[in-house]
Design a protein around this motif. Structure first.
Motif, mmCIF file in Angstrom:
data_model
loop_
_atom_site.group_PDB
_atom_site.id
_atom_site.type_symbol
_atom_site.label_atom_id
_atom_site.label_comp_id
_atom_site.label_asym_id
_atom_site.label_seq_id
_atom_site.Cartn_x
_atom_site.Cartn_y
_atom_site.Cartn_z
ATOM 1 N N PHE A 160 -105.040 -30.766 22.779
ATOM 2 C CA PHE A 160 -103.711 -30.947 23.373
ATOM 3 C C PHE A 160 -103.061 -32.257 22.940
ATOM 4 O O PHE A 160 -101.840 -32.388 23.016
ATOM 5 C CB PHE A 160 -103.811 -30.910 24.900
ATOM 6 C CG PHE A 160 -104.391 -29.625 25.429
ATOM 7 C CD1 PHE A 160 -103.563 -28.532 25.673
ATOM 8 C CD2 PHE A 160 -105.739 -29.499 25.671
ATOM 9 C CE1 PHE A 160 -104.087 -27.340 26.145
ATOM 10 C CE2 PHE A 160 -106.271 -28.314 26.154
ATOM 11 C CZ PHE A 160 -105.449 -27.220 26.386
ATOM 12 N N ALA B 122 -105.395 -36.455 27.195
ATOM 13 C CA ALA B 122 -104.577 -35.315 27.633
ATOM 14 C C ALA B 122 -104.238 -35.355 29.116
ATOM 15 O O ALA B 122 -104.046 -34.321 29.754
ATOM 16 C CB ALA B 122 -105.274 -33.993 27.290
ATOM 17 N N ARG C 208 -103.597 -26.461 30.375
ATOM 18 C CA ARG C 208 -103.312 -27.736 31.025
ATOM 19 C C ARG C 208 -101.942 -27.610 31.662
ATOM 20 O O ARG C 208 -101.002 -27.087 31.059
ATOM 21 C CB ARG C 208 -103.304 -28.904 30.025
ATOM 22 C CG ARG C 208 -104.628 -29.170 29.335
ATOM 23 C CD ARG C 208 -105.652 -29.782 30.287
ATOM 24 N NE ARG C 208 -106.845 -30.238 29.605
ATOM 25 C CZ ARG C 208 -107.882 -29.472 29.293
ATOM 26 N NH1 ARG C 208 -107.850 -28.191 29.587
ATOM 27 N NH2 ARG C 208 -108.942 -29.972 28.693
ATOM 28 N N TRP D 146 -101.233 -24.105 26.391
ATOM 29 C CA TRP D 146 -102.555 -23.628 25.999
ATOM 30 C C TRP D 146 -102.551 -23.395 24.489
ATOM 31 O O TRP D 146 -101.512 -23.111 23.895
ATOM 32 C CB TRP D 146 -102.933 -22.365 26.760
ATOM 33 C CG TRP D 146 -102.049 -21.183 26.598
ATOM 34 C CD1 TRP D 146 -102.233 -20.136 25.740
ATOM 35 C CD2 TRP D 146 -100.826 -20.909 27.294
ATOM 36 N NE1 TRP D 146 -101.223 -19.223 25.867
ATOM 37 C CE2 TRP D 146 -100.356 -19.664 26.816
ATOM 38 C CE3 TRP D 146 -100.096 -21.581 28.282
ATOM 39 C CZ2 TRP D 146 -99.172 -19.094 27.275
ATOM 40 C CZ3 TRP D 146 -98.925 -21.007 28.746
ATOM 41 C CH2 TRP D 146 -98.467 -19.784 28.253
ATOM 42 N N LEU E 144 -99.493 -25.100 20.214
ATOM 43 C CA LEU E 144 -99.616 -24.823 21.640
ATOM 44 C C LEU E 144 -98.533 -23.835 22.060
ATOM 45 O O LEU E 144 -97.405 -23.878 21.564
ATOM 46 C CB LEU E 144 -99.459 -26.106 22.458
ATOM 47 C CG LEU E 144 -100.455 -27.241 22.216
ATOM 48 C CD1 LEU E 144 -100.060 -28.460 23.037
ATOM 49 C CD2 LEU E 144 -101.868 -26.796 22.562
#
Length: 200
Positions: A91, A122, A148, A171, A179
């Protein structure tokens, strides 16, 4: 002086007189105050029905619990939570992409460009919604396996076109770098808006 016959006659008269209420036998005292005994003919059958019902209920509960455990463990039975979750490094970085915004009815509202920067670990980051000239901070609020969730708090909105708070869920995109992003917010008028898109 009374004769023996008169005495016997008087004695007979006394016997014919009703007894006093103090010595009278009350019919209530001769009634039983206890209920009659119940028939025990059906007790055994009732007991068997209750035991059978309890056994069936327990079997259903155990079967449901086993199925749930099997579904939860399933393919990931050999993995620890740390292995199943995407590492924070996936991430971290600077990301940008086009978002498509729809309202609660699914009707298209707007297309806009987002830039997201997620810091090392993150847990924090920042974002700029360049189409609307807005920006804000990101704070991690939840993490579940490969996702997240960040809380967006606005820091700049010179044209007053953005919401003060929103929620960003990201994600990893399967089989390629990047992402998938979903923004969720509620407008000042109380309308929920969802924006989705890919960040790369």
């Amino acid at each position: 002086m009374d004769t023996a016959a008169e005495l016997e006659s008087g004695a007979g008269d006394r016997r014919e007189q009703p007894a006093s209420s103090a010595t009278a036998v009350s019919p209530v005292q001769q009634l039983s105050l206890w209920p009659p005994p119940r028939s025990s003919r059906h007790n055994g059958r009732r007991r068997r029905q209750v035991i059978a019902s309890v056994a069936i209920s327990l079997a259903v509960l155990l079967a449901g619990g086993g199925a749930t455990a099997w579904a939860l463990l399933g393919d990931d039975a050999g993995e620890t939570p740390e292995q199943a979750a995407a590492p924070a490094e996936e991430f971290v970085g600077s990301w940008a992409g086009e978002m498509v915004q729809v309202d609660t009815e699914g009707d298209h509202v707007a297309d806009w460009h987002a830039e997201v920067r997620i810091e090392e670990g993150a847990e924090r980051g920042s974002t700029a919604w360049t189409t609307f000239s807005c920006s804000g901070t990101l704070t991690l609020s939840a993490g579940d396996n490969n996702r997240r969730v960040y809380v967006y708090t606005e820091t700049a909105d010179p044209e007053e076109r953005c919401v003060d708070e929103a929620e960003l869920t990201v994600w990893p995109v399967a089989d390629r770098d990047g992402l998938r992003a979903e923004w969720s917010s509620i407008t000042r008028e109380g309308t929920r808006m969802i924006s989705t898109g890919d960040l790369s």
